[in-house]
Motif scaffolding. Structure first.
Motif, PDB file in Angstrom:
ATOM      1  N   UNK A  24      40.061  22.662  -8.894  1.00  0.00           N
ATOM      2  CA  UNK A  24      39.126  21.682  -8.374  1.00  0.00           C
ATOM      3  C   UNK A  24      38.057  21.364  -9.419  1.00  0.00           C
ATOM      4  N   UNK A  25      37.693  20.114  -9.533  1.00  0.00           N
ATOM      5  CA  UNK A  25      36.689  19.656 -10.489  1.00  0.00           C
ATOM      6  C   UNK A  25      35.566  18.940  -9.752  1.00  0.00           C
ATOM      7  N   UNK A  26      34.411  18.927 -10.365  1.00  0.00           N
ATOM      8  CA  UNK A  26      33.260  18.223  -9.806  1.00  0.00           C
ATOM      9  C   UNK A  26      32.763  17.214 -10.823  1.00  0.00           C
ATOM     10  N   UNK A  27      32.464  16.026 -10.364  1.00  0.00           N
ATOM     11  CA  UNK A  27      31.885  14.994 -11.224  1.00  0.00           C
ATOM     12  C   UNK A  27      30.519  14.638 -10.672  1.00  0.00           C
ATOM     13  N   UNK A  28      29.562  14.560 -11.566  1.00  0.00           N
ATOM     14  CA  UNK A  28      28.216  14.164 -11.176  1.00  0.00           C
ATOM     15  C   UNK A  28      27.890  12.841 -11.861  1.00  0.00           C
ATOM     16  N   UNK A  29      27.394  11.898 -11.098  1.00  0.00           N
ATOM     17  CA  UNK A  29      26.957  10.620 -11.649  1.00  0.00           C
ATOM     18  C   UNK A  29      25.442  10.657 -11.758  1.00  0.00           C
ATOM     19  N   UNK A  30      24.923  10.258 -12.904  1.00  0.00           N
ATOM     20  CA  UNK A  30      23.488  10.231 -13.138  1.00  0.00           C
ATOM     21  C   UNK A  30      23.019   8.785 -13.223  1.00  0.00           C
TER      22      UNK A  30
END
Length: 75
Positions: free
Chosen positions: A32-38
């Motif tokens: 599982x991966x997590x992506x964060x948008x800034x």
């Protein structure tokens, strides 16, 4: 750059990231991966809400799984 242009550009970026994630999922393991948008500092609250409201329409969001044990004492 106008606000409608920025919103269309953000939508395109989200869709490209989604496509990349789908494509990479076929080649990588099941980790599982997590992506964060800034967003940039100084972004208006309205623009932030508009951008954040795009995410559920483009990405599939998972619902949390709540596990209840049958051995819990009553509150």
């Amino acid at each position: 750059m106008t606000i409608p242009w920025c919103l269309k550009r953000a939508e395109l970026l989200f869709k490209c990231v989604k496509g990349f994630m789908i494509e990479m999922a076929t080649y990588s393991s099941q980790v599982s991966k997590t992506i964060q948008f800034l967003v940039p500092t100084g972004l208006s609250e309205d623009m932030f809400h508009t951008l954040s409201n795009m995410l559920p329409s483009i990405f599939r969001l998972s619902n949390p799984l709540v596990v209840k044990s049958g051995n819990q004492p009553p509150p």
